[in-house]
Design a protein around this motif. Sequence first.
Motif, PDB file in Angstrom:
ATOM      1  N   GLY A  21       1.015  -1.084   0.384  1.00  0.00           N
ATOM      2  CA  GLY A  21       0.478   0.039  -0.130  1.00  0.00           C
ATOM      3  C   GLY A  21       0.566   0.961  -0.038  1.00  0.00           C
ATOM      4  N   HIS A  22       1.887   1.411  -0.720  1.00  0.00           N
ATOM      5  CA  HIS A  22       2.892   2.539   0.144  1.00  0.00           C
ATOM      6  C   HIS A  22       2.824   3.296  -1.306  1.00  0.00           C
ATOM      7  CE1 HIS A  22       6.925   4.446  -0.223  1.00  0.00           C
ATOM      8  NE2 HIS A  22       6.470   5.006   1.333  1.00  0.00           N
ATOM      9  N   GLU A  56      -9.841   2.302  -2.390  1.00  0.00           N
ATOM     10  CA  GLU A  56      -7.951   2.209  -1.956  1.00  0.00           C
ATOM     11  C   GLU A  56      -7.352   3.295  -0.811  1.00  0.00           C
ATOM     12  OE1 GLU A  56      -5.461   3.998  -6.316  1.00  0.00           O
ATOM     13  OE2 GLU A  56      -7.261   4.695  -5.552  1.00  0.00           O
ATOM     14  N   VAL A  58      -3.571   3.904   0.507  1.00  0.00           N
ATOM     15  CA  VAL A  58      -2.355   4.484   0.494  1.00  0.00           C
ATOM     16  C   VAL A  58      -1.695   4.891   1.556  1.00  0.00           C
ATOM     17  CG1 VAL A  58      -2.157   3.817  -2.278  1.00  0.00           C
ATOM     18  CG2 VAL A  58      -1.738   6.435  -1.155  1.00  0.00           C
ATOM     19  N   SER A  75      -2.703  -1.454   5.458  1.00  0.00           N
ATOM     20  CA  SER A  75      -2.978  -1.540   4.106  1.00  0.00           C
ATOM     21  C   SER A  75      -3.810  -2.506   3.426  1.00  0.00           C
ATOM     22  CB  SER A  75      -2.186  -0.635   3.710  1.00  0.00           C
ATOM     23  OG  SER A  75      -1.093  -1.518   3.455  1.00  0.00           O
TER      24      SER A  75
END
Length: 153
Positions: A21-22, A56, A58, A75
């Motif tokens: 998730g970065h 989503e 991030v 995440s």
Amino acid sequence: MNELDQLYQAIILDHAKARHGHGILENPDGESFQVNPTCGDQVTVQVNMDGDTISELVWDGKGCSISQASISVMSQLVEGKTVTEANELLDLFSELMNSRGKGIDDSKLDRLEDGSAFVGVAQFPARIKCALLGWMAMRDATIKASSMKGEGQ
């Protein structure tokens, strides 16, 4: 160190290195920047929502391996879940952190998946804030996203 401790340590180190998730979103529905003033760990969590579902998630941040790994695990766990489901996972993770290393019921641990590896972290009160940092940012980002979507209607 017993085998379970070694496994948990490996999971945390793996997530700290290979961060799920970065990244950064161009126009997130919600965003939260959080800092742990005790140690300087920081994270920005961004979310996009599809109704009440986190479509989503991030994050970008810096800090110790515990905070970075916890955000990575979080995440992976919450993306695709409703806000209610994500907050239930936050509650379970908080319960684990507040167990002071004693753990929680196995059925709850199963829901946390790789998050269960943080049971050892809960033995160290100074590290609990590190582990919870990203989770608090997720909750705040989803609240902001929900309020922004509500304003646009």
